[in-house]
Design a protein around this motif. Structure first.
Motif, PDB file in Angstrom:
ATOM      1  N   THR A  69      30.097  45.960  37.581  1.00 24.05           N
ATOM      2  CA  THR A  69      30.975  46.439  37.983  1.00 24.05           C
ATOM      3  C   THR A  69      31.201  46.525  36.469  1.00 24.05           C
ATOM      4  O   THR A  69      30.701  46.001  35.550  1.00 24.05           O
TER       5      THR A  69
ATOM      6  N   ALA B 207      41.057  51.159  34.313  1.00 21.44           N
ATOM      7  CA  ALA B 207      40.209  50.060  33.808  1.00 21.44           C
ATOM      8  C   ALA B 207      40.985  49.128  34.556  1.00 21.44           C
ATOM      9  O   ALA B 207      40.286  48.507  35.703  1.00 21.44           O
ATOM     10  N   LEU B 208      41.912  49.299  34.877  1.00 18.09           N
ATOM     11  CA  LEU B 208      42.941  48.465  36.022  1.00 18.09           C
ATOM     12  C   LEU B 208      42.132  48.763  36.915  1.00 18.09           C
ATOM     13  O   LEU B 208      42.464  47.318  37.768  1.00 18.09           O
TER      14      LEU B 208
ATOM     15  N   ASN C 197      33.381  47.414  34.260  1.00 18.96           N
ATOM     16  CA  ASN C 197      34.789  46.421  33.230  1.00 18.96           C
ATOM     17  C   ASN C 197      33.536  45.409  32.628  1.00 18.96           C
ATOM     18  O   ASN C 197      33.483  44.865  30.929  1.00 18.96           O
ATOM     19  N   ASN C 198      33.067  45.034  33.637  1.00 22.79           N
ATOM     20  CA  ASN C 198      32.174  42.946  33.344  1.00 22.79           C
ATOM     21  C   ASN C 198      31.661  42.663  33.681  1.00 22.79           C
ATOM     22  O   ASN C 198      30.578  42.467  33.363  1.00 22.79           O
TER      23      ASN C 198
ATOM     24  N   GLN D 125      37.795  45.072  42.009  1.00 30.50           N
ATOM     25  CA  GLN D 125      36.667  44.110  41.700  1.00 30.50           C
ATOM     26  C   GLN D 125      37.753  42.899  42.363  1.00 30.50           C
ATOM     27  O   GLN D 125      36.786  41.691  43.051  1.00 30.50           O
ATOM     28  N   ARG D 126      38.938  42.571  42.228  1.00 28.54           N
ATOM     29  CA  ARG D 126      39.759  41.154  43.042  1.00 28.54           C
ATOM     30  C   ARG D 126      39.989  41.079  43.804  1.00 28.54           C
ATOM     31  O   ARG D 126      39.449  40.252  44.305  1.00 28.54           O
TER      32      ARG D 126
ATOM     33  N   LEU E 204      35.083  46.422  28.966  1.00 29.02           N
ATOM     34  CA  LEU E 204      35.482  45.314  28.586  1.00 29.02           C
ATOM     35  C   LEU E 204      35.145  44.817  27.216  1.00 29.02           C
ATOM     36  O   LEU E 204      36.004  43.851  26.696  1.00 29.02           O
TER      37      LEU E 204
ATOM     38  N   LYS F 140      31.747  36.477  33.648  1.00 23.21           N
ATOM     39  CA  LYS F 140      31.253  37.975  33.272  1.00 23.21           C
ATOM     40  C   LYS F 140      30.303  38.016  32.322  1.00 23.21           C
ATOM     41  O   LYS F 140      30.774  37.634  31.256  1.00 23.21           O
TER      42      LYS F 140
ATOM     43  N   ASP G  84      39.914  50.026  38.348  1.00 18.99           N
ATOM     44  CA  ASP G  84      38.772  49.284  38.122  1.00 18.99           C
ATOM     45  C   ASP G  84      38.760  47.541  38.492  1.00 18.99           C
ATOM     46  O   ASP G  84      38.061  46.873  39.814  1.00 18.99           O
ATOM     47  N   SER G  85      39.921  47.093  37.910  1.00 20.23           N
ATOM     48  CA  SER G  85      39.896  45.630  38.074  1.00 20.23           C
ATOM     49  C   SER G  85      40.351  44.856  39.524  1.00 20.23           C
ATOM     50  O   SER G  85      39.942  43.712  39.918  1.00 20.23           O
TER      51      SER G  85
END
Length: 285
Positions: A212, A88-89, A214-215, A95-96, A260, A232, A91-92
């Protein structure tokens, strides 16, 4: 031995006499009167007590580790949890990084962004002003010239105006989690109902509208003075990259989108010059 047990079982309801003979002393014998049911009950009781004792020994002493290691099970569970969080991190972070690259491109004006506009932006553009006329030609002393497009003039007018803060919250709902940078939570979580409209809080241009894992749907708006707002966990987007948006425009709708998300809510962030800000400083109820 088996024949003896069979005989005892057959006579279990009767009282019987058991005679023990010693071959070395044939004149002596020992006889006992027993009840087979009582004998079987005693054997069963002793076996049960022994089984409970053995179980307690394995449960309360290190001997249990020989059969089953609870530490290994806990370690495996922790490894699985860390693996899921790492995915998950990752992917975040991906995206960031994408958002930061897009922000840098907009700040540097290194890409040619096509901006979409509608009749609401007419007041930003005065066709009688020679400096805002689409046919205005800027001659330089070198003899070269640049033709300024209407979109460029319009975006310049929108982006030079300072954002009007404080603004109202982008969605109607209840604040469930605040700005906690120490916990890497760089925004506000606002719980609300499904399909609730998400309102743009200041004039600007959309530079990111994507999905995304996650969001869910994410939309980011570039404002003047280096301010960026990000929304988000949307279930639907009404704007796309390159759209010019005014304060009060509907950017999309709320939903329980992204792995998330634990329920219908909006995660709202404000960044200034690449630094996260506390959105509550910029908002008013």
């Amino acid at each position: 031995m088996i024949d003896l047990l069979k005989k005892l079982f057959e006579q279990r309801q009767k009282k019987i006499t058991v005679i023990l003979l010693d071959d070395s002393k044939p004149d002596e014998d020992n006889s006992y009167r027993v009840y087979p049911n009582g004998l079987f009950g005693m054997i069963l009781g002793i076996s049960t007590v022994f089984a409970i004792f053995v179980a307690l020994v394995f449960m309360l002493t290190p001997l249990g580790g020989l059969l089953y290691s609870t530490d290994d099970a806990e370690i495996r569970a922790q490894i699985m949890d860390v693996t899921e969080k790492a995915i998950a991190l990752e992917d975040s972070l991906r995206q960031r990084d994408l958002q930061l690259r897009e922000m840098k491109n907009i700040i540097r004006l290194s890409i040619d962004t096509t901006l979409a506009m509608d009749q609401r932006f007419d007041n930003f553009f005065d066709p009688n002003d020679p400096f805002q006329n689409s046919d205005f030609i800027n001659f330089e002393q070198t003899g070269s010239f640049d033709r300024l497009s209407q979109n460029e003039v319009l975006f310049s007018n929108v982006s030079k105006a300072a954002p009007d803060f404080p603004a109202r919250y982008p969605v109607q709902g209840s604040l469930t989690r605040g700005y906690l940078p120490d916990d890497e939570h760089y925004g506000l979580d606002i719980a609300t109902k499904n399909n609730e409209p998400v309102i743009n809080i200041a004039d600007g241009s959309v530079f990111n509208s994507s999905w995304t894992i996650n969001n869910g749907y994410v939309i980011s708006v570039q404002h003047s003075e280096g301010v960026v707002t990000t929304y988000k966990h949307l279930s639907k987007l009404n704007k796309k990259e390159g759209d010019l948006v005014l304060k009060g425009d509907i950017l999309g709708e709320i939903g329980n989108a992204g792995v998330l998300s634990t329920g219908p809510h909006l995660h709202f962030e404000i960044w200034k010059n690449g630094v996260p800000q506390n959105p509550e400083v910029y908002l008013i109820k």
